[in-house]
Design a protein around this motif. Structure first.
Motif, short mmCIF file in Angstrom:
data_model
loop_
_atom_site.label_atom_id
_atom_site.label_comp_id
_atom_site.label_asym_id
_atom_site.label_seq_id
_atom_site.Cartn_x
_atom_site.Cartn_y
_atom_site.Cartn_z
N GLY A 103 25.14 10.34 59.79
CA GLY A 103 25.07 9.25 60.50
C GLY A 103 26.32 8.35 59.96
O GLY A 103 26.74 7.35 60.65
N SER A 104 26.55 8.37 58.61
CA SER A 104 27.67 7.36 58.32
C SER A 104 28.82 8.18 57.71
O SER A 104 29.74 7.42 56.95
N CYS A 105 28.85 9.23 58.07
CA CYS A 105 30.10 10.17 57.60
C CYS A 105 31.40 9.91 58.29
O CYS A 105 31.34 10.08 59.59
N ALA A 106 32.47 9.62 57.45
CA ALA A 106 33.42 9.18 58.03
C ALA A 106 34.58 10.28 58.62
O ALA A 106 35.46 10.15 59.32
N ARG A 108 33.19 13.63 59.36
CA ARG A 108 32.46 14.75 60.10
C ARG A 108 33.09 15.07 61.48
O ARG A 108 33.32 16.38 61.72
N GLY A 109 33.64 14.25 62.02
CA GLY A 109 34.37 14.48 63.35
C GLY A 109 35.52 15.22 63.20
O GLY A 109 35.93 16.42 63.93
N ASN A 110 36.22 15.10 62.03
CA ASN A 110 37.46 15.88 61.65
C ASN A 110 36.98 17.47 61.51
O ASN A 110 37.83 18.19 61.66
N TRP A 111 35.88 17.47 60.47
CA TRP A 111 35.52 18.79 60.35
C TRP A 111 35.02 19.36 61.43
O TRP A 111 35.49 20.72 61.66
N GLN A 112 34.48 18.78 62.36
CA GLN A 112 34.19 19.51 63.52
C GLN A 112 35.40 20.06 64.34
O GLN A 112 35.49 21.13 64.94
N ARG A 113 36.49 19.10 64.29
CA ARG A 113 37.79 19.63 64.81
C ARG A 113 38.29 20.78 64.45
O ARG A 113 38.80 21.78 65.11
N ILE A 114 38.26 20.70 62.84
CA ILE A 114 38.88 21.87 62.17
C ILE A 114 38.18 23.20 62.41
O ILE A 114 38.56 24.24 62.80
N ASN A 115 36.60 23.07 62.58
CA ASN A 115 35.70 24.16 62.66
C ASN A 115 35.98 24.77 64.26
O ASN A 115 36.25 25.92 64.31
N GLN A 116 36.32 23.92 65.23
CA GLN A 116 36.68 24.31 66.68
C GLN A 116 38.17 25.12 66.48
O GLN A 116 37.96 26.14 67.24
N VAL A 117 38.98 24.62 65.93
CA VAL A 117 40.33 25.30 65.67
C VAL A 117 40.18 26.83 65.07
O VAL A 117 40.72 27.73 65.56
N ILE A 118 39.45 26.81 64.09
CA ILE A 118 39.16 28.14 63.38
C ILE A 118 38.45 28.83 64.29
O ILE A 118 38.69 30.31 64.61
#
Length: 152
Positions: A103-106, A108-118
């Motif tokens: 809930g407070s992770c700044a 998380r969205g970037n890790w999700q984008r990286i995961n989507q690219v991979i």
């Protein structure tokens, strides 16, 4: 460091080996000898891939395993998913509710984008691509191009 398990690594090697002659039926012993793993390891991998319907298992005197679909229709992402489960760089990139900090992770969205690219890259890389000697991904300013045509 991002790293696949040895079984998944061997699984991609086995599937790539089988993709070179996709209509052939392979025994576990034959695959083991061809890729340099024990028969027990090859059997474990082949059974797991058959359970996920990437391979067909044939019984009988001339039984063994063969690819369930043409090599161009089986992605490396599917092989990884069959042997490891859903691909995730971090726990929170796989699904919600995996981390107390969510809930407070700044980032998380970037890790999700990286995961989507991979995931997209591995989904666009097929066994047919892997079976080609010395293929290399083509990279431009936007990253790796999608589709098999991006690999030579």
């Amino acid at each position: 460091m991002l790293r696949l398990s040895k079984l998944t690594d061997y699984g991609t090697v086995i599937m790539t080996h089988m993709a070179r002659e996709p209509a052939r039926v392979y025994s576990a012993a034959e695959v083991a000898g061809a890729v340099g793993v024990s028969v027990a390891t090859a059997s474990k991998i082949l059974k797991a891939l058959a359970r996920k319907e990437l391979l067909q298992s044939l019984r009988g005197a001339h039984g063994g395993y063969l690819l369930a679909r043409p090599p161009a229709e089986i992605s490396i992402a599917q092989v990884i998913d069959a042997l490891e489960g859903p691909l995730g760089v971090t726990e929170c990139s796989v699904g919600a509710g995996q981390c107390m900090q969510e809930g407070s992770c700044a980032v998380r969205g970037n890790w999700q984008r990286i995961n989507q690219v991979i995931h997209r890259t591995l989904s666009n890389l097929t066994l047919e691509d892997m079976a080609q000697p010395g293929f290399q991904p083509v990279v431009d300013d936007s990253g790796i191009r999608s589709g098999s045509e991006a690999y030579r």
